[in-house]
Design a protein around this motif. Sequence first.
Motif, PDB file in Angstrom:
ATOM      1  N   PRO A 585       0.827  -1.218   0.000  1.00  0.00           N
ATOM      2  CA  PRO A 585       0.000   0.000   0.000  1.00  0.00           C
ATOM      3  C   PRO A 585       0.857   1.262   0.000  1.00  0.00           C
ATOM      4  O   PRO A 585       0.522   2.237  -0.676  1.00  0.00           O
ATOM      5  CB  PRO A 585      -0.795  -0.106   1.306  1.00  0.00           C
ATOM      6  CG  PRO A 585      -0.655  -1.508   1.752  1.00  0.00           C
ATOM      7  CD  PRO A 585       0.605  -2.048   1.177  1.00  0.00           C
ATOM      8  N   VAL A 586       1.980   1.223   0.727  1.00  0.00           N
ATOM      9  CA  VAL A 586       2.815   2.421   0.802  1.00  0.00           C
ATOM     10  C   VAL A 586       3.490   2.677  -0.536  1.00  0.00           C
ATOM     11  O   VAL A 586       3.547   3.816  -1.013  1.00  0.00           O
ATOM     12  CB  VAL A 586       3.861   2.272   1.933  1.00  0.00           C
ATOM     13  CG1 VAL A 586       4.689   3.538   2.048  1.00  0.00           C
ATOM     14  CG2 VAL A 586       3.166   1.955   3.247  1.00  0.00           C
ATOM     15  N   LEU A 589       0.997   4.090  -2.794  1.00  0.00           N
ATOM     16  CA  LEU A 589       0.780   5.489  -2.452  1.00  0.00           C
ATOM     17  C   LEU A 589       1.903   6.354  -3.018  1.00  0.00           C
ATOM     18  O   LEU A 589       1.651   7.418  -3.605  1.00  0.00           O
ATOM     19  CB  LEU A 589       0.734   5.613  -0.921  1.00  0.00           C
ATOM     20  CG  LEU A 589       0.192   6.905  -0.347  1.00  0.00           C
ATOM     21  CD1 LEU A 589      -1.255   7.079  -0.712  1.00  0.00           C
ATOM     22  CD2 LEU A 589       0.359   6.919   1.159  1.00  0.00           C
ATOM     23  N   LEU A 592       1.373   6.898  -6.705  1.00  0.00           N
ATOM     24  CA  LEU A 592       0.307   7.854  -7.022  1.00  0.00           C
ATOM     25  C   LEU A 592       0.767   9.283  -6.758  1.00  0.00           C
ATOM     26  O   LEU A 592       0.558  10.188  -7.571  1.00  0.00           O
ATOM     27  CB  LEU A 592      -0.939   7.541  -6.187  1.00  0.00           C
ATOM     28  CG  LEU A 592      -1.642   6.229  -6.501  1.00  0.00           C
ATOM     29  CD1 LEU A 592      -2.687   5.909  -5.454  1.00  0.00           C
ATOM     30  CD2 LEU A 592      -2.301   6.330  -7.862  1.00  0.00           C
ATOM     31  N   VAL A 593       1.411   9.482  -5.592  1.00  0.00           N
ATOM     32  CA  VAL A 593       1.856  10.834  -5.237  1.00  0.00           C
ATOM     33  C   VAL A 593       2.874  11.329  -6.270  1.00  0.00           C
ATOM     34  O   VAL A 593       2.815  12.471  -6.725  1.00  0.00           O
ATOM     35  CB  VAL A 593       2.476  10.839  -3.817  1.00  0.00           C
ATOM     36  CG1 VAL A 593       3.167  12.165  -3.539  1.00  0.00           C
ATOM     37  CG2 VAL A 593       1.403  10.567  -2.782  1.00  0.00           C
ATOM     38  N   ALA A 595       3.159  10.401  -9.406  1.00  0.00           N
ATOM     39  CA  ALA A 595       2.496  10.693 -10.678  1.00  0.00           C
ATOM     40  C   ALA A 595       1.874  12.090 -10.638  1.00  0.00           C
ATOM     41  O   ALA A 595       2.038  12.891 -11.569  1.00  0.00           O
ATOM     42  CB  ALA A 595       1.434   9.637 -10.972  1.00  0.00           C
ATOM     43  N   LEU A 596       1.179  12.381  -9.533  1.00  0.00           N
ATOM     44  CA  LEU A 596       0.536  13.696  -9.430  1.00  0.00           C
ATOM     45  C   LEU A 596       1.575  14.803  -9.326  1.00  0.00           C
ATOM     46  O   LEU A 596       1.444  15.860  -9.959  1.00  0.00           O
ATOM     47  CB  LEU A 596      -0.395  13.708  -8.209  1.00  0.00           C
ATOM     48  CG  LEU A 596      -1.671  12.874  -8.387  1.00  0.00           C
ATOM     49  CD1 LEU A 596      -2.419  12.727  -7.076  1.00  0.00           C
ATOM     50  CD2 LEU A 596      -2.581  13.515  -9.431  1.00  0.00           C
TER      51      LEU A 596
END
Lengths: 606, 319
Positions: A585-586, A589, A592-593, A595-596
């Motif tokens: 999960p980390v 995360l 995703l962070v 990519a943004l």
Amino acid sequence: MDSSSLLVSPFTSLIELGGLLLVIPLMLPVIGLLLALMLGGRFLGRFMLLLLLLGLIAALAVATAVLTGGDALLYHLGGWAPPLGVALKADGLSAILLLVSAVVILAVGIYAQRDFRVPPGAPETRASLVFWMLLMGVWAGLNAAFLGQDLFTLFVALELLTFSAVPLVALDGRAETLAAALRYLLFALLGSVLYLLGAVLFYGTYATLDIALLAERIAGAPSLPPPIVAAAALMTVGLLAKTALFPLHLWLPPAHAGAPPAASAILSALVVKASFFLILRIWFDVLPGALNPMTAQILGALGAGAILFGNLIALRQARLKLLIAYSTVAQIGYLFLIFPLAASAESLALTGGMLQVVSHACAKAAMFMAAGLLAGTLGHDRIRDLGGSIRVLPITVLAFGLAGLSLIGIQPSGGYLTKTLLTAAVDGTGQWWWGLVMQAGGLLTAAYLFWVLGHALSGPPSGQVVARPGRAQELVVLALALAALLLGLLPPALFDLVGVGRAGLDASAAVSTAMAGAFGWSKLWGDVWPILVVGLLVLGMLPWPDRQANASERLAATTSSVTGHWAAALGAILERADRGLRKWPVAGLSLLVLALALAAAIATGS
Amino acid sequence: MTSALVVDAALALLVLGLALWVISTRAAYSAVVGFVAYGLLMAIVWVRLAAVDVAMTEAALGTGLTGLLLLGAAARLAPYEAAEVSSRPGRGLRMLIGLLCAAIALGLAAVVLMLPDPAPTLALLVAENLPPTGVGNPVTGVLLAHRAIDTLLESVVLIPALIGVWSVAADPAWGGRPGSLPRPQSGSALTLLAQVLPPFGILIGIHLVWNGADDPGGKFQGATVLAAMWILVLIAGLREPPAVRDQRLRVLLVIGALVFIGIGVAGIWLADAFLAYPEGYAKPLILAIEAVLTLSIALTLGLLLAGPPANDHRSGGRS
């Protein structure tokens, strides 16, 4: 006959093929893969060796043609020009990577003859067929990634690479390595999907997937359209996941440490470099000029994080192969310092980065195979129990040490050139913080290498010898280590290969400058004394033979490490952080962070 | 037009709802069933978008074959599922990940809406350059002529994938027959089905490949149908899967790609480029490549389902 024609003559007939020459490195491994399944059997290893030799000749011919011709080789497959068809191209960077891949894979092929020998009486073994086929698959994927000029062809190359690399991790069939392979597969596939999504957005905007045409069309636009911002962010993040750049390294340590040594060497030396190479292609060839300071600083910061974090965690490892795997996590970091440094010092940064690719490929392949020989001979790879292995395997320990010198960056190694060129780029751009990171990284690397070598050199042999390695295996490991160490002694003119097909890149000048003062006393002393201090500190912490008497004390000490008691707490915190970052999960995360963040950074500059 | 719009809107909502359900559902088995339904709906979406080739591929490979593989995996994982669910991350972390995923999904949706309209396309260029290939289906023209290298490499990728499946076999079982298919039950309706259906299925598969030259269809779709017929026969126990040491099997697995490469290399002399076809012979050569590739792909797909070689192969099966 002057020197250049002497260089050319053995390959004249190959070089006369022009662009068609590129079909050989593209198809030879594919044909090898297919024939391997058909032939199988006892002599597969020998046959594969023959193909690897042919591949090396082809790669040498490509490199010679590119260097002497002074221009990239181009070929339109099927005679169809882009955007309709697919082009192959070998510029200087492709040629270098083709060549270093051919060299390292040939070395691994020689090394693997013994490890994957079919025992007398058996027609074929699982490990032998699977290893040789997948080695060919990896080679095919690598060469396709280095030559492809079409974003979708490059996707297929990545797929070929991933599907061939993953089963290599689990070749020994233990549950632990299967879990590592599955982790690698899932994260790498996530990376593929993000890459593909980006390629689709490129096509949707410009109706072409050809790199040169895309660059042309994007250069004509006043700013990056939003779909291209998204595409660049998605593809970069997807490829970062495949490259295992910190903090997306969750899959690398168990996979690279769990694979058989020959496979670890290929995975660490070459496979992660292919996805890195595609990141270079995207930022320097598809979107030249779109790399704004913010994006570059993010990539550089991740690289710096990898260098510091990877090296610190490597210090904490009790097993040699895991230590080397974490060292790869750190060494990947140097590659990403190219991005912030390239803005105003492209020659230095790109040349330094390519030298890092080459020298790390040779050095790391040598280290993994040396570790394999140690583990095969002693029956384990616990660093604390390596005592006296220099007497059992002198050549192997020597090779390990020499490869290590290249990682630390001692002259005249490839690592030295990388460090010097990147430091010059740091001075030129005023970004002193990257210089600090590189210095710290070099010292940490020195610390864990002295830790390993100190154990290998000191004391009586602490275990039984379970098997003897082959002499050819030891020699090939030594040869790779020497290649990494002596890279800087090559004639500077050869380094001009880096700049072929790229305007305004003077690699040979950069290398000449770096090598000119390399062996001056003050320079040599200035580079070596911090390493000696670290070495003395580490050796001071080694358990001496008389202190080893108490077995229970030794057992208790296996959980500690070179950092000693004063830093044990810090080490424990770092290890906990690493375990946390490597949880699914980390890591998801982080992805995703990132990519943004990348999308935001790219958008602000465009 | 309005009725079509209503159908499309309903379809879109259904696809979205099903996708959300697949993600949120706990049990792997129901998620897979949802995924298969989702794939079939996606195939309809592709038909609505006039991309019949994509629709057929989605239905055959994305849904049929993948669905079968996933169902098998879900059945094997069922005993461990409870432990997996109990060790999932805390609510806060899941919320955060969900939010970030939603942000990226929304960003992607926005970006897709910002793509140039009308979409820039190569379709015209493909149509202009279709005659030299001799085929009437532009998709086949792109896959086997303009971008032949991608198709060649894609068909090669299947081999490492199969080797990956075989590589998890136990060493003593190497060379033996794959053993992951369910044990056959004698006297069931399956046997009848496996005797009656294949002749028709094989005809359909061949038709898809043959037709692919000029109409939607092609080797991947045809090969999937052929693989499905073969798997049906294997599951019914009418035939044993071949042993992985079988020399004939190994030749058949790679013959497609080898013929493709061979014709490609001949093109260097006969048509001035690797993977080019000599003028006038393009269509027969493309059909020949498609025919052998279909055979190799069908075998590979079937063997992917049949799993790694195993020692304790079902002994109850008739041979």
